[in-house]
Design a protein around this motif. Structure first.
Motif, PDB file in Angstrom:
ATOM      1  N   THR A  60      -7.572   1.051   6.259  1.00  0.00           N
ATOM      2  CA  THR A  60      -6.657  -0.051   6.591  1.00  0.00           C
ATOM      3  C   THR A  60      -6.987  -1.286   5.769  1.00  0.00           C
ATOM      4  N   TRP A  61      -8.283  -1.595   5.655  1.00  0.00           N
ATOM      5  CA  TRP A  61      -8.714  -2.732   4.834  1.00  0.00           C
ATOM      6  C   TRP A  61      -8.416  -2.482   3.352  1.00  0.00           C
ATOM      7  N   LEU A  62      -8.743  -1.287   2.868  1.00  0.00           N
ATOM      8  CA  LEU A  62      -8.556  -0.991   1.451  1.00  0.00           C
ATOM      9  C   LEU A  62      -7.089  -1.067   1.039  1.00  0.00           C
ATOM     10  N   GLY A  63      -6.197  -0.673   1.940  1.00  0.00           N
ATOM     11  CA  GLY A  63      -4.783  -0.668   1.610  1.00  0.00           C
ATOM     12  C   GLY A  63      -4.029  -1.905   2.045  1.00  0.00           C
ATOM     13  N   SER A  64      -4.724  -2.907   2.528  1.00  0.00           N
ATOM     14  CA  SER A  64      -4.069  -4.093   3.076  1.00  0.00           C
ATOM     15  C   SER A  64      -3.494  -4.993   1.992  1.00  0.00           C
ATOM     16  N   GLY A  65      -2.442  -5.703   2.359  1.00  0.00           N
ATOM     17  CA  GLY A  65      -1.862  -6.673   1.441  1.00  0.00           C
ATOM     18  C   GLY A  65      -2.822  -7.799   1.132  1.00  0.00           C
ATOM     19  N   ARG A  66      -3.632  -8.205   2.106  1.00  0.00           N
ATOM     20  CA  ARG A  66      -4.599  -9.276   1.883  1.00  0.00           C
ATOM     21  C   ARG A  66      -5.585  -8.898   0.786  1.00  0.00           C
ATOM     22  N   ARG A  67      -6.079  -7.664   0.806  1.00  0.00           N
ATOM     23  CA  ARG A  67      -7.020  -7.240  -0.224  1.00  0.00           C
ATOM     24  C   ARG A  67      -6.336  -7.180  -1.589  1.00  0.00           C
ATOM     25  N   ARG A  68      -5.101  -6.696  -1.640  1.00  0.00           N
ATOM     26  CA  ARG A  68      -4.384  -6.658  -2.926  1.00  0.00           C
ATOM     27  C   ARG A  68      -4.205  -8.063  -3.494  1.00  0.00           C
ATOM     28  N   GLU A  69      -3.895  -9.018  -2.627  1.00  0.00           N
ATOM     29  CA  GLU A  69      -3.747 -10.402  -3.090  1.00  0.00           C
ATOM     30  C   GLU A  69      -5.048 -10.934  -3.684  1.00  0.00           C
ATOM     31  N   LEU A  70      -6.155 -10.638  -3.008  1.00  0.00           N
ATOM     32  CA  LEU A  70      -7.454 -11.106  -3.501  1.00  0.00           C
ATOM     33  C   LEU A  70      -7.803 -10.475  -4.845  1.00  0.00           C
ATOM     34  N   LEU A  71      -7.518  -9.184  -5.002  1.00  0.00           N
ATOM     35  CA  LEU A  71      -7.804  -8.512  -6.272  1.00  0.00           C
ATOM     36  C   LEU A  71      -6.949  -9.071  -7.395  1.00  0.00           C
ATOM     37  N   GLU A  72      -5.692  -9.341  -7.119  1.00  0.00           N
ATOM     38  CA  GLU A  72      -4.817  -9.936  -8.142  1.00  0.00           C
ATOM     39  C   GLU A  72      -5.294 -11.337  -8.516  1.00  0.00           C
ATOM     40  N   GLU A  73      -5.735 -12.082  -7.520  1.00  0.00           N
ATOM     41  CA  GLU A  73      -6.230 -13.434  -7.764  1.00  0.00           C
ATOM     42  C   GLU A  73      -7.447 -13.444  -8.687  1.00  0.00           C
ATOM     43  N   ALA A  74      -8.288 -12.406  -8.578  1.00  0.00           N
ATOM     44  CA  ALA A  74      -9.553 -12.376  -9.327  1.00  0.00           C
ATOM     45  C   ALA A  74      -9.484 -11.535 -10.589  1.00  0.00           C
ATOM     46  N   SER A  75      -8.322 -11.049 -10.946  1.00  0.00           N
ATOM     47  CA  SER A  75      -8.234 -10.123 -12.088  1.00  0.00           C
ATOM     48  C   SER A  75      -8.812 -10.711 -13.365  1.00  0.00           C
ATOM     49  N   ALA A  76      -8.674 -12.017 -13.556  1.00  0.00           N
ATOM     50  CA  ALA A  76      -9.183 -12.642 -14.782  1.00  0.00           C
ATOM     51  C   ALA A  76     -10.699 -12.753 -14.804  1.00  0.00           C
ATOM     52  N   LEU A  77     -11.346 -12.534 -13.654  1.00  0.00           N
ATOM     53  CA  LEU A  77     -12.804 -12.655 -13.586  1.00  0.00           C
ATOM     54  C   LEU A  77     -13.518 -11.392 -14.035  1.00  0.00           C
ATOM     55  N   PHE A  78     -12.789 -10.259 -14.106  1.00  0.00           N
ATOM     56  CA  PHE A  78     -13.419  -8.976 -14.372  1.00  0.00           C
ATOM     57  C   PHE A  78     -13.098  -8.466 -15.769  1.00  0.00           C
ATOM     58  N   GLU A  79     -14.069  -7.796 -16.378  1.00  0.00           N
ATOM     59  CA  GLU A  79     -13.852  -7.187 -17.679  1.00  0.00           C
ATOM     60  C   GLU A  79     -12.927  -5.979 -17.594  1.00  0.00           C
ATOM     61  N   GLU A  80     -12.928  -5.324 -16.436  1.00  0.00           N
ATOM     62  CA  GLU A  80     -12.089  -4.158 -16.198  1.00  0.00           C
ATOM     63  C   GLU A  80     -11.842  -4.058 -14.702  1.00  0.00           C
ATOM     64  N   PRO A  81     -10.838  -3.306 -14.258  1.00  0.00           N
ATOM     65  CA  PRO A  81     -10.575  -3.212 -12.832  1.00  0.00           C
ATOM     66  C   PRO A  81     -11.804  -2.712 -12.075  1.00  0.00           C
ATOM     67  N   PRO A  82     -12.084  -3.273 -10.882  1.00  0.00           N
ATOM     68  CA  PRO A  82     -13.223  -2.800 -10.076  1.00  0.00           C
ATOM     69  C   PRO A  82     -13.076  -1.328  -9.725  1.00  0.00           C
ATOM     70  N   THR A  83     -14.199  -0.641  -9.612  1.00  0.00           N
ATOM     71  CA  THR A  83     -14.212   0.753  -9.178  1.00  0.00           C
ATOM     72  C   THR A  83     -14.787   0.823  -7.773  1.00  0.00           C
ATOM     73  N   GLN A  84     -14.455   1.875  -7.048  1.00  0.00           N
ATOM     74  CA  GLN A  84     -14.957   1.997  -5.683  1.00  0.00           C
ATOM     75  C   GLN A  84     -15.248   3.444  -5.346  1.00  0.00           C
ATOM     76  N   GLU A  85     -16.215   3.633  -4.473  1.00  0.00           N
ATOM     77  CA  GLU A  85     -16.526   4.934  -3.898  1.00  0.00           C
ATOM     78  C   GLU A  85     -16.543   4.778  -2.387  1.00  0.00           C
ATOM     79  N   VAL A  86     -15.964   5.755  -1.690  1.00  0.00           N
ATOM     80  CA  VAL A  86     -15.946   5.759  -0.232  1.00  0.00           C
ATOM     81  C   VAL A  86     -16.927   6.823   0.248  1.00  0.00           C
ATOM     82  N   LEU A  87     -17.915   6.416   1.032  1.00  0.00           N
ATOM     83  CA  LEU A  87     -18.925   7.325   1.552  1.00  0.00           C
ATOM     84  C   LEU A  87     -18.707   7.463   3.046  1.00  0.00           C
ATOM     85  N   ALA A  88     -18.244   8.632   3.464  1.00  0.00           N
ATOM     86  CA  ALA A  88     -17.955   8.880   4.872  1.00  0.00           C
ATOM     87  C   ALA A  88     -19.122   9.607   5.506  1.00  0.00           C
ATOM     88  N   GLY A  89     -19.708   9.020   6.557  1.00  0.00           N
ATOM     89  CA  GLY A  89     -20.849   9.632   7.225  1.00  0.00           C
ATOM     90  C   GLY A  89     -22.135   9.224   6.555  1.00  0.00           C
TER      91      GLY A  89
END
Length: 305
Positions: A60-89
């Motif tokens: 829910t957090w990963l797919g939220s509009g709030r998170r997308r807004e924050l990522l778009e806001e910070a796009s100029a701060l990163f050399e490349e798009p952030p990567t993520q791994e989800v660890l369940a358990g």
């Protein structure tokens, strides 16, 4: 777990953005906490770990509009798009140096990859300081990569494995089962006892500072418990091995919820990583701790003989 390569010169803007992101994540159901790890000497990659109670709350957090807004806001701060791994358990372990390796496994090679991971684990067990390993399979619709998490007791032992000829040989052997892989290293020796206010946590202090601070809180705790709790336990006829266990439980509780937070606040100028440091501040902080040690020794020496 999110990895972000911050452009040189944008570190302060990134920290402020990450603080806002942490606050936003904290407003979502199931949020349990976050940990932030600054780059090692090897690069400019910042690692942030968000912990949620359940997988659906995390998505829910990963797919939220709030998170997308924050990522778009910070796009100029990163050399490349952030990567993520989800660890369940898995089993959370803080007091260790951890490597997280994500693999892009080739289609129809999952069985071969899992078998290859067994060989990796067998080899790791032979190296000094190895504390355990976990393999996380892909989470459908959320995480496509296979992620391996393994722990060593210190950075030197971890690096010895990562740079070993045995691991290089195994990597060459297993390359037919995966397209690429990525390695990230996180962790500290006393991580769970060194947590600062939101916006100030940028990893953990160096191990030598952590050790000095823990001794500062541990010595008076153990001494006072010996004086106050020891005699009643003896009078009740509690066996020594059981009395020691009770004393240890009390010591850890007192340090975790009372003394270490006080020590952190008192020594913030010296402990909080990420702030500009000078040799004078490092020496001054160490001198303060040593003087406190000597004061405790003198007090207990005069009062207890």
């Amino acid at each position: 777990m999110t990895s972000q390569k911050v452009r040189p010169g944008c570190e302060d803007d990134y920290r402020r953005w990450q603080d806002r992101t942490n606050e936003a994540a904290g407003e979502f159901d199931g949020f349990e906490g976050m940990e932030q790890y600054p780059p090692t000497a090897e690069g400019n990659e910042w690692v942030v770990v968000f912990r949620f109670s359940r997988l659906d709350q995390l998505t829910t957090w990963l797919g939220s509009g709030r998170r997308r807004e924050l990522l778009e806001e910070a796009s100029a701060l990163f050399e490349e798009p952030p990567t993520q791994e989800v660890l369940a358990g898995g089993t959370p372990v803080r007091d260790a140096v951890t490597a997280v390796i994500s693999h892009d496994v080739r289609p129809d090679q999952e069985h071969a990859f899992a078998g290859w991971q067994e060989k990796i684990l067998a080899a790791q067990r032979k190296f000094p300081g190895f504390m355990g390993s976990e393999l996380f399979r892909p989470v459908k619709g959320v995480q496509d990569k296979w992620v391996t998490v393994f722990r060593f007791d210190n950075r030197q032992h971890l690096d010895a494995w990562l740079e070993s000829p045995e691991r290089r040989r195994l990597l060459d052997e297993g390359r037919e089962s995966f397209v690429s892989y990525d390695v990230r290293k996180v962790g500290s020796a006393f991580g769970s006892w060194f947590r600062f206010e939101q916006g100030e946590e940028e990893g953990a202090p160096p191990n030598w500072k952590q050790a000095m601070s823990v001794v500062l809180a541990l010595y008076p705790t153990v001494k006072i418990l010996n004086i106050t709790v020891g005699p009643p336990l003896d009078a009740l006829g509690v066996p020594g091995y059981l009395a020691l266990f009770i004393s240890n439980v009390l010591s850890v509780c007192i340090l975790t919820w009372l003394l270490m937070p006080l020590v952190n606040r008192a020594l913030t100028f010296w402990l909080v990583p990420g702030r500009r440091r000078s040799l004078r501040i490092d020496v001054a902080g160490a001198a303060v701790v040593v003087m406190c040690w000597l004061a405790f020794i003198a007090i207990f020496g005069l009062t207890t003989g």
